[in-house]
Design a protein around this motif. Structure first.
Motif, PDB file in Angstrom:
ATOM      1  N   GLY A 169       0.829  -1.201   0.000  1.00  0.00           N
ATOM      2  CA  GLY A 169       0.000   0.000   0.000  1.00  0.00           C
ATOM      3  C   GLY A 169       0.863   1.251   0.000  1.00  0.00           C
ATOM      4  O   GLY A 169       2.060   1.193  -0.284  1.00  0.00           O
ATOM      5  N   ILE A 170       0.236   2.381   0.336  1.00  0.00           N
ATOM      6  CA  ILE A 170       0.976   3.639   0.315  1.00  0.00           C
ATOM      7  C   ILE A 170       1.556   3.895   1.697  1.00  0.00           C
ATOM      8  O   ILE A 170       0.829   4.211   2.634  1.00  0.00           O
ATOM      9  N   THR A 171       2.867   3.726   1.824  1.00  0.00           N
ATOM     10  CA  THR A 171       3.564   4.026   3.073  1.00  0.00           C
ATOM     11  C   THR A 171       4.569   5.129   2.753  1.00  0.00           C
ATOM     12  O   THR A 171       4.784   5.427   1.581  1.00  0.00           O
ATOM     13  N   PRO A 172       5.173   5.745   3.773  1.00  0.00           N
ATOM     14  CA  PRO A 172       6.184   6.763   3.450  1.00  0.00           C
ATOM     15  C   PRO A 172       7.244   6.221   2.490  1.00  0.00           C
ATOM     16  O   PRO A 172       7.707   6.927   1.604  1.00  0.00           O
ATOM     17  N   GLN A 173       7.601   4.930   2.671  1.00  0.00           N
ATOM     18  CA  GLN A 173       8.647   4.392   1.804  1.00  0.00           C
ATOM     19  C   GLN A 173       8.179   4.197   0.369  1.00  0.00           C
ATOM     20  O   GLN A 173       8.830   4.645  -0.577  1.00  0.00           O
ATOM     21  N   THR A 174       7.043   3.522   0.206  1.00  0.00           N
ATOM     22  CA  THR A 174       6.598   3.312  -1.175  1.00  0.00           C
ATOM     23  C   THR A 174       6.256   4.651  -1.816  1.00  0.00           C
ATOM     24  O   THR A 174       6.519   4.850  -3.002  1.00  0.00           O
ATOM     25  N   ALA A 175       5.709   5.571  -1.031  1.00  0.00           N
ATOM     26  CA  ALA A 175       5.372   6.876  -1.599  1.00  0.00           C
ATOM     27  C   ALA A 175       6.629   7.582  -2.086  1.00  0.00           C
ATOM     28  O   ALA A 175       6.653   8.175  -3.166  1.00  0.00           O
ATOM     29  N   ARG A 176       7.694   7.478  -1.281  1.00  0.00           N
ATOM     30  CA  ARG A 176       8.945   8.114  -1.712  1.00  0.00           C
ATOM     31  C   ARG A 176       9.427   7.468  -3.016  1.00  0.00           C
ATOM     32  O   ARG A 176       9.890   8.150  -3.927  1.00  0.00           O
ATOM     33  N   LYS A 177       9.301   6.151  -3.104  1.00  0.00           N
ATOM     34  CA  LYS A 177       9.768   5.491  -4.319  1.00  0.00           C
ATOM     35  C   LYS A 177       8.971   5.946  -5.537  1.00  0.00           C
ATOM     36  O   LYS A 177       9.531   6.226  -6.596  1.00  0.00           O
ATOM     37  N   VAL A 178       7.653   6.031  -5.371  1.00  0.00           N
ATOM     38  CA  VAL A 178       6.834   6.469  -6.494  1.00  0.00           C
ATOM     39  C   VAL A 178       7.178   7.906  -6.860  1.00  0.00           C
ATOM     40  O   VAL A 178       7.282   8.259  -8.034  1.00  0.00           O
ATOM     41  N   TYR A 179       7.402   8.714  -5.831  1.00  0.00           N
ATOM     42  CA  TYR A 179       7.700  10.117  -6.100  1.00  0.00           C
ATOM     43  C   TYR A 179       9.010  10.265  -6.876  1.00  0.00           C
ATOM     44  O   TYR A 179       9.079  10.988  -7.868  1.00  0.00           O
ATOM     45  N   THR A 180      10.074   9.548  -6.441  1.00  0.00           N
ATOM     46  CA  THR A 180      11.339   9.656  -7.181  1.00  0.00           C
ATOM     47  C   THR A 180      11.155   9.118  -8.598  1.00  0.00           C
ATOM     48  O   THR A 180      11.708   9.656  -9.544  1.00  0.00           O
ATOM     49  N   TYR A 181      10.337   8.066  -8.709  1.00  0.00           N
ATOM     50  CA  TYR A 181      10.083   7.555 -10.050  1.00  0.00           C
ATOM     51  C   TYR A 181       9.427   8.624 -10.916  1.00  0.00           C
ATOM     52  O   TYR A 181       9.776   8.806 -12.082  1.00  0.00           O
ATOM     53  N   SER A 182       8.503   9.376 -10.338  1.00  0.00           N
ATOM     54  CA  SER A 182       7.832  10.399 -11.148  1.00  0.00           C
ATOM     55  C   SER A 182       8.811  11.513 -11.517  1.00  0.00           C
ATOM     56  O   SER A 182       8.767  12.037 -12.635  1.00  0.00           O
ATOM     57  N   LEU A 183       9.733  11.832 -10.597  1.00  0.00           N
ATOM     58  CA  LEU A 183      10.749  12.841 -10.950  1.00  0.00           C
ATOM     59  C   LEU A 183      11.544  12.371 -12.163  1.00  0.00           C
ATOM     60  O   LEU A 183      11.794  13.121 -13.114  1.00  0.00           O
ATOM     61  N   TYR A 184      11.941  11.097 -12.087  1.00  0.00           N
ATOM     62  CA  TYR A 184      12.716  10.503 -13.175  1.00  0.00           C
ATOM     63  C   TYR A 184      11.947  10.584 -14.483  1.00  0.00           C
ATOM     64  O   TYR A 184      12.474  10.969 -15.521  1.00  0.00           O
ATOM     65  N   TRP A 185      10.689  10.275 -14.417  1.00  0.00           N
ATOM     66  CA  TRP A 185       9.883  10.223 -15.631  1.00  0.00           C
ATOM     67  C   TRP A 185       9.709  11.636 -16.220  1.00  0.00           C
ATOM     68  O   TRP A 185       9.837  11.830 -17.434  1.00  0.00           O
ATOM     69  N   HIS A 186       9.452  12.617 -15.369  1.00  0.00           N
ATOM     70  CA  HIS A 186       9.340  13.999 -15.871  1.00  0.00           C
ATOM     71  C   HIS A 186      10.655  14.444 -16.493  1.00  0.00           C
ATOM     72  O   HIS A 186      10.674  15.121 -17.520  1.00  0.00           O
ATOM     73  N   PHE A 187      11.751  14.050 -15.850  1.00  0.00           N
ATOM     74  CA  PHE A 187      13.070  14.418 -16.356  1.00  0.00           C
ATOM     75  C   PHE A 187      13.255  13.870 -17.777  1.00  0.00           C
ATOM     76  O   PHE A 187      13.719  14.580 -18.688  1.00  0.00           O
TER      77      PHE A 187
END
Ligand code: HEM
Ligand SMILES: [Cu+2]
Lengths: 206, 659
Positions: A169-187
């Motif tokens: 589910g959405i935990t601080p850890q998985t959320a951080r992973k998704v967030y960095t992934y989205s940064l990567y994707w926007h980049f």
């Protein structure tokens, strides 16, 4: 350490991916990684700029490029940047199903992008325009290819994230992973805009 | 014999690795390896090795591993140097054939820069930066371990080249077309590119790690302008790494693709352009020389303040000049190829920008001198290196400014004058700084002092040997002796100076022997450091016991002043610093993991397979890499809790707990 971020946490609740100090530090680290990636692409762009006219016996950019597939790739990738943005929006609202749904859409759009690109490269190869042909093609292939490889890596990364989200589910850890992934994707999206402008449009016009 | 055996022998052991000296080394390595395995088995140390070292994520242990690797590599690079000097001592010596001479100067330069100086610097970063900023570890302990193992396996890959397949021979700068497949078909250059790519990944990760550590992990109250100078230089060096290594990565990868996959970036045919490599390489290369020296500016700033019993003079100016050096160092790379015909306007610009760097550097030199001025100076070994550094580095910098004068460089470029210049700054700045830092922080790392008398003997051998080796080389350069020359005829007036230079190299070799003796002796009989603060230090690492417990700080300190520990001592707060049992809480610590080590092994397999174009082996390596990444992606169990009671016991046994 008491960061301004952490101190203010009481007043404005931070988004979940920043709430945990350790995870927030990892996001800083990911930004630093993106800096190095920006410089990798900067070096590749400058190489391309230098080699653009070194076509040897091979085709020139103008003869080679077909704008149709490139337009399609652009639309797919820009849309995927929007869909991952929606994913993060729903992540912050705690809606794991919507997040996963938008990630799957993002993956599919990314796969469409990579598929079109591979098809494009195969077409070039059938015309005999591989990177053996000229320095221009070497530089073109490595620049666009590195971007494509990044997108491909991003797709697999997203798939591993889906498994983690389903399990945890959405935990601080998985959320951080998704967030960095989205940064990567926007980049990658931003890099593509530069490729589109400086490689394809420029190759067609100049 | 089946044909594949002949093929294997031919590929792995071509004539270039069948010199008698190399065969001797082969035998030595096999014996040494067997001896080590035997020793570990007999003393049942395998489990210990695995648990305590190979899987560790503790920055203090990683520092020790970096330090050992760096000293081993100093030995290897030093042997190379002695071989080069032996060949050049007399005219027309053919102790090594040209091809072997080329290999030896290439491995000497590459090893000294990438596999000696860099890991030695990282040893110091790891050993003290978290302690100086009051942190329990670096920002990303696992990434830190990965950095180390990528470096280590990159270094191993590079070093096996001389016994398997042949060493690279195109210089540490690896310019095309020397590295082109058409002119250099063996596996040597593949080794070079692959090992530097692997080690370079590790270095980039170290840069990211220490940048984030210094930005985000500082103890409460430690603002930027209260950071110790060494932390400043760590931060700036990490930023330099972030910006400098990507162009190198790109240049290396392109050269590798030219060799393995037939692209034509730097080939002479099909529109390739070797000049592009040279630009990319030096876009990395010039910042790299500052990566090599800035951390040592930090070391000297700590050492000079401690042993002069004074605060560092002009701290704000020191910070400004470090930042100035960082920015300027990106605007000077063309000075490495003035002679390649960029035209007078470009050359003039880069000549001036190069000279500009001398200004902030000069500011720093004055500040160190003013720190000593009027201080109560203690002449320890670390301080001796600091004192020797100042004149040595000034002369090296001055010869650099001479090289930055474009017309002069047309004469001096790629002569022994250039060789003397960069050894002047790299030995005088980097090596002296590394050794100074090693003597200074040794008690903190290992819990005992290095013997001072022996240390001073080693120092004088290094210092005198250095000047005897390199002063003649300036003169040789002025007399026209070019670098990378495998032998020279008599009658050019180069003979005497070369003899002197070789004698100097022996003296430095003796210095190395004295250093190793010093280290081994001190490990056995050295004076224990029971106070944790043997030098009456100024920064937070000296507030801890030596060696430092696993968790560093039982309670994170609060910083009010720049030299935080010194200030606490002045205010008599060191006793107040002793812990009350109720102040100790559970501590979250990173958990050991085998993944970084296995990742290093996988990259090694990948690199080895690609070097010989044995694709199945390379694919096994790639699969290993993917497996490691997947495993760490799904691994959420990365830390454990150290019970408060355990911490209390440890602190009590160190006499640091009240009641
Ligand atoms: C005021 C400071 C400095 C100035 C003005 C300066 C200037 C120069 C110039 C102009 C060259 C090119 C000469 C040629 O190829 O003909 C050069 C080469 C070099 N410098 Fe410096 N330098 C300075 C400091 C340093 C420092 C601090 C280091 C390292 C710690 C360093 C390491 C090197 C190296 C390794 C080379 C030669 C690389 C090669 O061709 O193999 N320099 N320097
Ligand atoms: Cu330079």
């Amino acid at each position: 350490m008491s960061l301004p971020l952490a101190e203010k946490a009481g007043q404005h609740p931070l988004p979940i991916e920043f709430a945990d100090e350790k995870e927030s530090i990892k996001i800083t680290g990911f930004w630093m990684f993106l800096v190095t990636d920006v410089l990798i692409f900067a070096s590749l762009f400058s190489t391309y700029a230098v080699f653009r006219t070194s076509v040897a016996m091979g085709p020139t950019p103008d003869q080679l490029f077909r704008m149709g597939p490139v337009m399609l790739e652009t639309i797919l990738l820009l849309t995927s940047s929007f869909t991952i943005g929606l994913g993060v929006y729903f992540m912050r609202k705690g809606q794991v199903r919507a997040l996963m749904g938008w990630m799957i859409v993002t993956i599919l759009l990314g796969a469409g992008f990579v598929g079109t690109e591979i098809h494009d490269f195969v077409t070039f190869a059938q015309m005999g325009a591989t990177w053996h042909t000229s320095a221009f093609l070497s530089a073109f292939d490595i620049l666009v290819g590195t971007h494509g490889a990044h997108v491909t890596f991003g797709i697999f990364w997203a798939i591993t994230l889906l498994f983690q989200l389903r399990k945890r589910g959405i935990t601080p850890q998985t959320a951080r992973k998704v967030y960095t992934y989205s940064l990567y994707w926007h980049f990658l999206d931003i890099v593509w805009i530069f490729i589109y402008t400086f490689v394809y449009l420029n190759g067609k016009i100049v | 014999m089946p044909s594949f055996v002949t093929y294997l022998i031919h590929t792995l052991f071509p004539p270039t690795v069948r010199f008698p000296d190399i065969l001797l080394i082969d035998a030595g390595l096999v014996l040494g390896g067997l001896g080590l395995i035997g020793f570990l088995t007999k003393t049942h140390r395998w489990g210990w090795l695995w648990r305590e070292w190979l899987t560790t994520v503790d920055h203090k242990k990683i520092a020790v591993m970096y330090l050992i690797s760096a000293i081993v590599m100093l030995f290897r690079g030093g042997i190379d140097a002695e071989m080069l000097r032996a060949q050049l001592a007399m005219p027309s010596v053919h102790f090594m054939p040209a091809i072997q001479y080329d290999e030896v100067f290439t491995t000497h330069g590459t090893i000294m820069i990438f596999f000696m100086a860099m890991p030695f610097i990282f040893a110091l970063f790891n050993a003290v930066v978290p302690l100086m900023i009051g942190a329990r570890d670096v920002a990303f302990p696992r990434v830190n371990a990965m950095s180390f193992w990528l470096f280590a396996f990159g270094a191993i890959l590079f070093n096996i080249s001389f016994i398997i397949g042949g060493s690279p021979d195109a210089g540490w700068t690896a310019y095309p077309p020397y590295t082109g497949l058409a002119f250099n078909p063996g596996p040597g250059e593949n080794y070079y590119f692959l090992s530097l790519l692997i080690a370079g990944m590790g270095t980039t990760m170290t840069g990211i790690n220490f940048l984030v550590t210094t930005i985000r992990m500082r103890a409460p109250g430690m603002t930027l302008m209260k950071m110790p100078m060494f932390v400043w230089t760590t931060m700036v060096t990490s930023a330099l790494i972030l910006f400098a290594f990507p162009p190198l990565t790109v240049a290396l990868a392109m050269s590798l693709f030219d060799r393995l996959f037939g692209s034509s970036f730097f080939t002479l045919t099909r529109g390739g352009m070797p000049m592009m490599y040279v630009n990319l390489f030096w876009l990395f290369g010039h910042p790299e020389v500052y990566i090599l020296v800035l951390p040592l500016f930090g070391v000297f700033s700590e050492v000079v303040a401690t042993y002069s019993k004074k605060a560092l003079f002009g701290y704000p100016m020191m910070v400004v000049s470090v930042l100035a050096i960082m920015f300027l160092s990106y605007g000077t790379w063309v000075h490495h190829f003035f002679t390649m015909g960029a035209g007078p306007a470009v050359n003039a610009f880069f000549g001036l920008s190069t000279m500009l760097i001398a200004i902030p550097t000069g500011v720093k030199i004055f500040n160190w001198i003013f720190t000593m001025w009027g201080g109560r100076i203690q002449m320890t070994t670390a301080m001796l290196y600091q004192m020797a550094f100042i004149p040595t580095f000034v002369i090296g910098g001055a010869s650099g400014v001479m090289l930055a004068v474009v017309p002069a460089d047309y004469q001096l470029h790629n002569t022994y004058f250039l060789i003397a210049h960069f050894h002047n700054v790299i030995i005088g700045g980097t090596l002296f700084g590394l050794l100074s830092g090693m003597y200074y922080w040794w008690p903190k790392m290992f819990g005992m002092k290095l013997n001072e008398r022996q240390g001073k003997v080693a120092f004088w051998l290094f210092f005198i040997g250095f000047w005897i080796t390199f002063t003649p080389q300036y003169l040789l350069g002025l007399k026209g002796m070019t670098r990378r020359l495998y032998t020279y005829p008599a009658g050019l007036g180069w003979h005497e100076l070369n003899v002197i230079s070789t004698v100097g190299a022996w003296i430095m070799g003796a210095g190395f022997v004295a250093l190793v003796y010093n280290v081994v002796w001190s490990l056995l009989y050295g004076e224990r450091d029971v106070t944790g603060d043997p030098w009456d230090g100024r920064t937070l690492e000296w507030s801890l016991p030596s060696p430092v417990p696993e968790y560093n700080f039982a309670r994170i300190p609060v910083v009010h002043e720049r030299d935080a520990w010194w200030a606490m001592k002045q205010k008599g707060q060191t006793m107040a610093h002793a812990l009350r049992p109720e102040d100790v809480h559970d501590i979250e610590m990173p958990k050991n993991t085998p993944i970084p080590f296995l990742l290093g092994v996988s990259f090694f397999v990948l690199g080895f397979g690609m070097t010989f174009k044995w694709w199945p082996i390379a694919i096994v390596g790639i699969l290993g890499v993917i497996a490691c990444l997947l495993f760490s992606g799904f691994d959420y169990d990365d830390h454990h809790h150290l019970e408060a009671d355990v911490v209390r016991q440890t602190e009590a046994s160190l006499g640091r707990l009240q009641g």
